[in-house]
Design a protein around this motif. Structure first.
Motif, short mmCIF file in Angstrom:
data_model
loop_
_atom_site.label_atom_id
_atom_site.label_comp_id
_atom_site.label_asym_id
_atom_site.label_seq_id
_atom_site.Cartn_x
_atom_site.Cartn_y
_atom_site.Cartn_z
N HIS A 119 -34.84 51.06 -18.26
CA HIS A 119 -35.78 50.07 -18.59
C HIS A 119 -35.50 49.25 -20.00
CE1 HIS A 119 -37.91 50.56 -14.84
NE2 HIS A 119 -37.94 51.87 -15.03
N LEU A 120 -35.19 50.10 -21.01
CA LEU A 120 -35.10 49.87 -22.38
C LEU A 120 -33.64 48.96 -22.40
CD1 LEU A 120 -35.41 49.73 -25.53
CD2 LEU A 120 -34.42 51.90 -25.66
N PHE A 121 -32.68 49.42 -21.74
CA PHE A 121 -31.48 48.57 -21.70
C PHE A 121 -31.74 47.16 -20.95
CE2 PHE A 121 -28.73 52.71 -21.71
CZ PHE A 121 -28.27 52.24 -23.16
N MET A 122 -32.51 47.11 -20.02
CA MET A 122 -32.73 46.07 -19.24
C MET A 122 -33.66 45.03 -20.15
SD MET A 122 -31.32 45.54 -16.57
CE MET A 122 -31.91 44.44 -16.03
N GLU A 123 -34.60 45.90 -21.03
CA GLU A 123 -35.30 44.73 -21.77
C GLU A 123 -34.40 44.24 -22.96
OE1 GLU A 123 -39.02 45.76 -25.41
OE2 GLU A 123 -38.60 46.87 -23.44
N LEU A 124 -33.58 45.07 -23.34
CA LEU A 124 -32.58 44.27 -24.41
C LEU A 124 -31.60 43.39 -23.65
CD1 LEU A 124 -31.56 47.91 -26.08
CD2 LEU A 124 -33.08 46.04 -27.10
N ALA A 125 -31.08 43.54 -22.55
CA ALA A 125 -30.35 42.81 -21.99
C ALA A 125 -31.09 41.46 -21.53
CB ALA A 125 -29.92 43.08 -20.56
N ASP A 126 -32.35 41.51 -21.37
CA ASP A 126 -33.23 40.28 -21.12
C ASP A 126 -33.40 39.56 -22.47
OD1 ASP A 126 -33.52 40.66 -18.64
OD2 ASP A 126 -35.36 41.60 -18.70
N ILE A 127 -33.43 40.17 -23.71
CA ILE A 127 -33.56 39.46 -24.78
C ILE A 127 -32.29 38.97 -25.18
CG2 ILE A 127 -33.56 39.88 -27.30
CD1 ILE A 127 -35.47 42.32 -26.84
N GLU A 128 -31.12 39.42 -24.89
CA GLU A 128 -29.81 38.57 -25.03
C GLU A 128 -29.71 37.46 -24.34
OE1 GLU A 128 -28.24 39.50 -27.78
OE2 GLU A 128 -29.20 41.47 -28.22
N TRP A 129 -29.98 37.75 -22.86
CA TRP A 129 -30.07 36.82 -21.98
C TRP A 129 -30.82 35.09 -22.59
CZ3 TRP A 129 -33.92 33.90 -19.27
CH2 TRP A 129 -33.37 33.25 -18.16
N LYS A 130 -32.00 35.53 -22.95
CA LYS A 130 -32.88 34.42 -23.78
C LYS A 130 -32.24 33.74 -24.82
CE LYS A 130 -36.59 32.14 -24.70
NZ LYS A 130 -36.06 30.78 -25.19
N HIS A 131 -31.32 34.70 -25.58
CA HIS A 131 -30.60 34.07 -26.75
C HIS A 131 -29.56 33.14 -25.89
CE1 HIS A 131 -31.52 37.88 -29.29
NE2 HIS A 131 -32.68 37.40 -29.13
N LYS A 132 -28.87 33.94 -25.13
CA LYS A 132 -27.74 33.25 -24.65
C LYS A 132 -28.01 31.68 -23.97
CE LYS A 132 -26.12 34.22 -20.55
NZ LYS A 132 -25.71 35.02 -19.34
N THR A 133 -29.17 31.76 -23.27
CA THR A 133 -29.57 30.37 -22.51
C THR A 133 -30.13 29.40 -23.54
OG1 THR A 133 -31.81 31.51 -22.08
CG2 THR A 133 -30.03 31.71 -20.22
N ASP A 134 -30.48 29.92 -24.69
CA ASP A 134 -31.02 28.98 -25.65
C ASP A 134 -29.75 28.24 -26.25
OD1 ASP A 134 -33.65 29.61 -25.16
OD2 ASP A 134 -33.81 30.62 -27.06
N LEU A 135 -28.72 29.18 -26.52
CA LEU A 135 -27.56 28.76 -27.20
C LEU A 135 -26.73 27.83 -26.14
CD1 LEU A 135 -26.30 32.04 -29.13
CD2 LEU A 135 -26.84 29.48 -30.01
N GLN A 136 -26.68 28.23 -24.97
CA GLN A 136 -26.13 27.43 -23.91
C GLN A 136 -26.59 25.83 -23.81
OE1 GLN A 136 -23.32 28.47 -21.60
NE2 GLN A 136 -23.37 26.27 -21.57
N ALA A 137 -28.06 25.95 -23.87
CA ALA A 137 -28.56 24.51 -23.82
C ALA A 137 -28.33 23.88 -25.18
CB ALA A 137 -30.19 24.69 -23.91
N ASP A 138 -28.22 24.29 -26.21
CA ASP A 138 -27.54 23.73 -27.46
C ASP A 138 -26.34 23.28 -27.44
OD1 ASP A 138 -30.08 24.19 -28.79
OD2 ASP A 138 -29.33 25.86 -30.04
N TYR A 139 -25.27 24.20 -26.82
CA TYR A 139 -24.02 23.71 -26.70
C TYR A 139 -23.95 22.69 -25.69
CZ TYR A 139 -19.36 24.08 -25.40
OH TYR A 139 -17.72 23.81 -25.04
N ASP A 140 -24.61 22.59 -24.77
CA ASP A 140 -24.43 21.45 -23.72
C ASP A 140 -24.95 20.41 -24.31
OD1 ASP A 140 -23.66 23.42 -21.70
OD2 ASP A 140 -25.78 23.42 -20.83
N ARG A 141 -26.01 20.39 -25.32
CA ARG A 141 -26.29 19.22 -25.79
C ARG A 141 -25.39 18.45 -26.83
NH1 ARG A 141 -31.29 21.36 -25.35
NH2 ARG A 141 -31.36 22.69 -27.60
N SER A 142 -24.57 19.58 -27.50
CA SER A 142 -23.57 19.18 -28.30
C SER A 142 -22.51 18.65 -27.63
CB SER A 142 -23.03 20.62 -29.09
OG SER A 142 -22.10 21.33 -28.58
N ARG A 143 -22.26 18.75 -26.36
CA ARG A 143 -20.99 18.36 -25.50
C ARG A 143 -21.62 17.09 -24.73
NH1 ARG A 143 -16.32 18.96 -28.12
NH2 ARG A 143 -15.71 21.15 -28.04
#
Length: 166
Positions: A119-143
């Motif tokens: 469960h701890l690993f999944m919690e950490l993965a979910d945090i990283e997923w959130k970072h990733k999706t935020d960055l993906q949105a920024d990247y998409d806007r930059s392109r």
């Protein structure tokens, strides 16, 4: 599959070290920024890693009952040709870093399903997923003004470029 031999304490210590390393990575990218905007964005990402670290340290104190040890000092070596980094390229590198972290934590969670550690690993993965999706949105806007470049970037991150046609 070999059983996972680790503890919550070790996992959280590695997560804290990862946040420290990622912060240093973003700071190095900021040093190689082509524009003040890119530098500012990379430093914002670096500052966000401080918040993530604080969360992990709080979780460590809750789970382990003591303060975490000081993290290792990271050694970040960026490729020599990673200079004058524009916004899309900087975001692409940040996105890859977050993607790797998420994948690692999900892989580890699969090795210890339905456990406190899992469960701890999944919690950490979910945090990283959130970072990733935020960055993906920024990247998409930059392109947004270069839709063809998005596909080129995606393909170049999956496989090496093909040689020119003869």
């Amino acid at each position: 599959m070999k059983p996972l031999e680790t503890t919550i304490e070790e996992v959280l210590r590695k997560a804290i070290d990862s946040e420290v390393e990622t912060r240093a990575y973003y700071q190095k990218l900021a040093e190689r920024a082509a524009t003040p905007d890119v530098r500012k964005r990379m430093l914002e990402l670096a500052d966000a890693e401080l918040l993530h670290r604080a969360k992990m340290e709080r979780k460590y104190r809750e789970e382990v009952g003591k303060a975490p040890p000081d993290p290792e000092t990271p050694k970040i070596d960026l490729p020599y040709d990673l200079v004058n980094v524009d916004m899309p390229r900087a975001l692409k590198h940040a996105l890859e870093r977050e993607r790797e972290s998420e994948s690692y934590y999900r892989f580890m969670a699969e090795r210890v399903p339905e456990t406190e550690l899992g469960h701890l690993f999944m919690e950490l993965a979910d945090i990283e997923w959130k970072h990733k999706t935020d960055l993906q949105a920024d990247y998409d806007r930059s392109r947004a003004d270069q839709p063809d470049q998005c596909l080129t970037d995606l393909c170049s991150s999956v496989s090496p470029p093909l040689p020119p046609a003869k």
